[in-house]
Design an enzyme around this catalytic site. Structure first.
Site, mmCIF file in Angstrom:
data_model
loop_
_atom_site.group_PDB
_atom_site.id
_atom_site.type_symbol
_atom_site.label_atom_id
_atom_site.label_comp_id
_atom_site.label_asym_id
_atom_site.label_seq_id
_atom_site.Cartn_x
_atom_site.Cartn_y
_atom_site.Cartn_z
ATOM 1 N N ASN A 174 1.011 -1.514 0.065
ATOM 2 C CA ASN A 174 -0.113 -0.398 0.025
ATOM 3 C C ASN A 174 0.870 0.798 -0.329
ATOM 4 O O ASN A 174 0.630 1.697 -0.963
ATOM 5 C CB ASN A 174 -1.062 -0.257 1.139
ATOM 6 C CG ASN A 174 0.462 -0.290 2.586
ATOM 7 O OD1 ASN A 174 0.523 -1.004 2.738
ATOM 8 N ND2 ASN A 174 -0.511 0.424 3.240
ATOM 9 N N GLU A 206 3.653 -5.307 11.897
ATOM 10 C CA GLU A 206 3.062 -3.524 12.205
ATOM 11 C C GLU A 206 1.742 -4.498 11.152
ATOM 12 O O GLU A 206 1.763 -4.639 10.489
ATOM 13 C CB GLU A 206 3.797 -2.530 11.300
ATOM 14 C CG GLU A 206 4.549 -2.161 12.226
ATOM 15 C CD GLU A 206 5.513 -0.654 11.624
ATOM 16 O OE1 GLU A 206 5.346 -0.943 10.313
ATOM 17 O OE2 GLU A 206 6.738 -0.596 11.904
ATOM 18 N N CYS A 246 -2.918 1.991 6.687
ATOM 19 C CA CYS A 246 -3.254 0.973 7.896
ATOM 20 C C CYS A 246 -3.194 1.752 8.851
ATOM 21 O O CYS A 246 -4.699 1.755 9.699
ATOM 22 C CB CYS A 246 -2.364 0.252 8.010
ATOM 23 S SG CYS A 246 -0.105 1.810 8.371
ATOM 24 N N GLU A 262 8.534 0.101 16.346
ATOM 25 C CA GLU A 262 9.596 1.351 15.566
ATOM 26 C C GLU A 262 9.168 2.514 15.492
ATOM 27 O O GLU A 262 8.382 3.206 15.958
ATOM 28 C CB GLU A 262 9.405 0.436 14.516
ATOM 29 C CG GLU A 262 9.837 -1.107 14.327
ATOM 30 C CD GLU A 262 10.394 -1.861 13.121
ATOM 31 O OE1 GLU A 262 10.774 -0.850 12.545
ATOM 32 O OE2 GLU A 262 9.273 -2.445 12.777
HETATM 33 P P1 NAD Z 1 -0.494 -8.806 3.301
HETATM 34 O O1 NAD Z 1 -0.747 -9.405 5.017
HETATM 35 O O2 NAD Z 1 -1.529 -9.904 2.456
HETATM 36 O O3 NAD Z 1 1.076 -9.102 2.708
HETATM 37 C C1 NAD Z 1 2.304 -8.442 2.684
HETATM 38 C C2 NAD Z 1 3.086 -9.654 2.737
HETATM 39 O O4 NAD Z 1 2.986 -10.796 3.131
HETATM 40 C C3 NAD Z 1 3.681 -9.789 1.293
HETATM 41 O O5 NAD Z 1 4.437 -9.254 0.950
HETATM 42 C C4 NAD Z 1 3.156 -11.135 1.354
HETATM 43 O O6 NAD Z 1 3.462 -11.610 0.125
HETATM 44 C C5 NAD Z 1 3.732 -11.649 2.328
HETATM 45 N N1 NAD Z 1 2.933 -12.908 2.972
HETATM 46 C C6 NAD Z 1 1.693 -13.049 2.642
HETATM 47 N N2 NAD Z 1 1.709 -14.166 3.056
HETATM 48 C C7 NAD Z 1 3.123 -14.811 3.857
HETATM 49 C C8 NAD Z 1 3.542 -15.494 4.999
HETATM 50 N N3 NAD Z 1 1.791 -17.699 4.967
HETATM 51 N N4 NAD Z 1 4.521 -15.903 4.797
HETATM 52 C C9 NAD Z 1 5.393 -14.939 4.580
HETATM 53 N N5 NAD Z 1 4.928 -14.001 3.626
HETATM 54 C C10 NAD Z 1 3.755 -13.912 3.294
HETATM 55 O O7 NAD Z 1 -0.743 -7.483 3.353
HETATM 56 P P2 NAD Z 1 -1.228 -6.944 2.063
HETATM 57 O O8 NAD Z 1 -2.136 -6.987 1.169
HETATM 58 O O9 NAD Z 1 -0.471 -6.285 1.212
HETATM 59 O O10 NAD Z 1 -0.949 -5.587 3.171
HETATM 60 C C11 NAD Z 1 -2.288 -4.925 3.436
HETATM 61 C C12 NAD Z 1 -2.583 -5.168 4.674
HETATM 62 O O11 NAD Z 1 -0.958 -4.904 5.543
HETATM 63 C C13 NAD Z 1 -3.481 -4.822 5.559
HETATM 64 O O12 NAD Z 1 -3.848 -5.580 6.595
HETATM 65 C C14 NAD Z 1 -3.399 -2.931 6.033
HETATM 66 O O13 NAD Z 1 -3.752 -2.861 7.548
HETATM 67 C C15 NAD Z 1 -1.634 -3.921 7.144
HETATM 68 N N6 NAD Z 1 -0.533 -2.461 6.951
HETATM 69 C C16 NAD Z 1 -0.743 -2.246 8.203
HETATM 70 C C17 NAD Z 1 0.400 -1.045 8.085
HETATM 71 C C18 NAD Z 1 0.566 -0.770 8.979
HETATM 72 O O14 NAD Z 1 1.725 -0.328 10.219
HETATM 73 N N7 NAD Z 1 0.038 -1.396 10.802
HETATM 74 C C19 NAD Z 1 1.172 -0.706 7.018
HETATM 75 C C20 NAD Z 1 0.895 -0.491 5.801
HETATM 76 C C21 NAD Z 1 -0.144 -1.646 5.968
#
Ligand code: NAD
Length: 486
Positions: A155, A254, A288, A467
């Site tokens: 994102n 996060e 997020c 962090e």
């Molecule tokens: P996601 O969890 O689907 O994917 C994030 C990353 O994890 C990707 O690189 C993906 O390929 C990898 N991944 C997925 N499954 C995995 C596994 N089993 N093992 C290892 N890696 C794996 O998230 P997304 O759809 O890319 O991002 C959106 C989400 O991120 C939303 O829930 C949002 O709230 C959150 N987010 C949180 C913050 C924060 O600072 N708290 C910031 C930005 C986004």
């Protein structure tokens, strides 16, 4: 069409088995890049390169030399600012102003700020008495944790990835980054930057691919990975935590949010409307920290809903570099299907759709993109799925409230606890509420203002750890106590 490779030990490499996957433009659905998909062998090579680099030139640098290198990285990002903006716009489809004002400058800052933090941080020392009366001195030194696995989402890809790589390198670690499969471009550019800045080979590595049974999972299960830092969905965090339990690896998470925006009748009305508009709809709602639950004090409820509706209906959809446009699409067709399913669910649950709710009419050349309307609902109970669950789209539910206690209870009645934004001219009230709302970050009369020295992270299911500033150093390094008998 770009051909993006893994970056291992300072070299751009195809996957050993030749596998690739496609990246489609969010704007029109065209394939814009073909990406090397790292298999187990490629991930192993990247982790070993990172492991070996710790013993090499990188591990022998003084703090000053490391800080200079990171300044060089920041300068090189700034020199290639336009390349980074173009790559991020291609990956995300978001408008240029989002790139130039926040996403790309923050990438450079992530290297500068953490280099400065590390350079100035001190460590503890204690003098102690001993039976012979001569005493002893304890002092701590800070050592890197080792190879850090960095797993990042799509994102705000460059900002969120460098937010972890910057402090990890400042502390002397090496990294293997697994960017989201949706946004590979800026991680590849950063490989070029690392080489140009003279960062030793193997310090920064990138492997591309997916999560389960792909590069993400291979990375988190690799025994030479010493700690894992992850930004993404709470569900994914659960899977990664299980992997990290093998070998007792530390994690920093996060995760998701379902953040409340709270608007009191005494707030600066125009500022509150603009603030909630930004927090709910910036980056097409894919933030997020974004606001998907809005609570407005009853005397201004109707006028607030009307003003936010007007603001939503004024957006102009278009390509990132179209100066007449200011609003982008969702990241992927798959994500749009998920968000549209929530739009349908809201209606099924009895919502009043104040605005939006569907796909906007687009010219033929953009019809293949993931466009979606900013959407506002009212009239739902707090038990409705769209009020409880993170949607991660351009939408919010607005509900009236009647007093501080009621709104604190509403804000806290959620499994997530990432952030909140409070709009009021009564500062005593702001302090009172900020202390009671169960989140990691509260903004008052603002949103998304970030000082990188401050703690960032979520409560409840929104994360583990903090962090930012010295908090990052706590995760990316360990203290080693040395006791000297005098
Ligand atoms: P996601 O969890 O689907 O994917 C994030 C990353 O994890 C990707 O690189 C993906 O390929 C990898 N991944 C997925 N499954 C995995 C596994 N089993 N093992 C290892 N890696 C794996 O998230 P997304 O759809 O890319 O991002 C959106 C989400 O991120 C939303 O829930 C949002 O709230 C959150 N987010 C949180 C913050 C924060 O600072 N708290 C910031 C930005 C986004």
């Amino acid at each position: 069409m770009r051909h993006i490779k893994n970056f291992i030990n300072g070299q751009f490499l195809d996957a050993v088995d030749g596998k690739t996957f496609e990246k489609r433009s969010p704007v029109d659905g065209q394939v814009i890049a073909r990406i090397a998909e790292a298999g187990r062998v490629d991930v192993d090579a990247a982790v070993r390169a990172a492991h070996d680099a710790l013993q090499g030139e990188w591990g022998r640098l003084t703090v000053d030399q490391r800080v200079d290198l990171l300044y060089g990285v920041a300068n090189e990002i700034s020199r290639r600012f336009e390349d980074f903006c173009d790559a991020e716009m291609a990956d995300t489809g978001q408008p240029r102003h989002v790139m130039t004002s926040a996403f790309i400058p923050r990438g450079a800052a992530n290297f500068k700020v953490f280099a400065d933090v590390f350079k100035t941080v001190s460590s503890e020392s204690f003098q102690m008495a001993t039976p012979d009366g001569r005493g002893a001195i304890n002092y701590a030194i800070r050592v890197p944790k080792g190879v850090i696995g960095v797993i990042s989402p799509w994102n705000a890809p460059f900002l969120l990835m460098t937010w972890k790589v910057g402090p990890a390198l400042a502390c002397g670690n090496t990294v293997v980054v697994k960017p989201s499969e949706e946004t590979p471009l800026t991680t590849a550019l950063l490989g070029e930057v690392m080489n140009a800045a003279g960062v030793p080979k193997g310090v920064y590595n990138v492997i591309h691919g997916f999560g389960p049974d792909s590069a993400g999972e291979f990375l988190t299960h690799h025994p030479l990975v010493d700690a894992i830092t992850f930004t993404g969905e709470t569900r994914t965090g659960t899977a990664i935590m299980k992997a990290a339990a093998e070998g007792m690896r530390d994690v920093s998470f996060e995760l998701g949010g379902k953040n409340a925006g709270i608007v009191f009748a005494d707030a600066d009305f125009a500022a509150a409307v603009e603030g909630i508009f930004r927090s709910s709809f910036l980056n097409s709602g894919q933030v997020c920290l974004g606001t998907e639950r809005v609570y407005v004090e009853r005397p201004i409820f109707e006028s607030f809903v009307a003003a936010l509706k007007a603001r939503c209906e004024a957006v102009k959809f278009g390509r990132p570099d179209d100066h007449a446009a200011n609003y982008g699409p969702l990241i992927s067709d798959e994500h749009r299907r998920k968000v549209l399913a929530y739009y349908a669910k809201a209606v099924a649950e009895g919502a009043t759709v104040v605005t939006g709710g569907g796909i906007p009419p687009m010219p033929a050349e953009l019809a293949g993109g993931n466009w979606i309307e900013p959407t506002i609902w009212t009239g739902l109970p707090e038990t409705a799925a769209v009020v409880r669950e993170e949607i991660f789209g351009p939408c919010c539910h607005i509900r009236p409230f009647d007093g501080e206690d009621e709104v604190v209870n509403l804000a806290n009645a959620n499994d997530y606890g990432l952030s909140t934004t409070i709009w009021t001219s009564n500062l005593s009230r702001a302090h009172r509420l900020a202390a009671r709302i169960e989140v990691g970050i509260t903004w008052v009369n603002s949103w998304f203002l970030r000082d990188l020295r401050t703690a960032f992270g979520g409560s409840k299911q929104s994360g583990i750890g903090r962090e930012g500033g010295v908090h990052s150093l706590e995760f990316y390094s360990e203290t080693r106590n040395i006791c000297i008998k005098l």
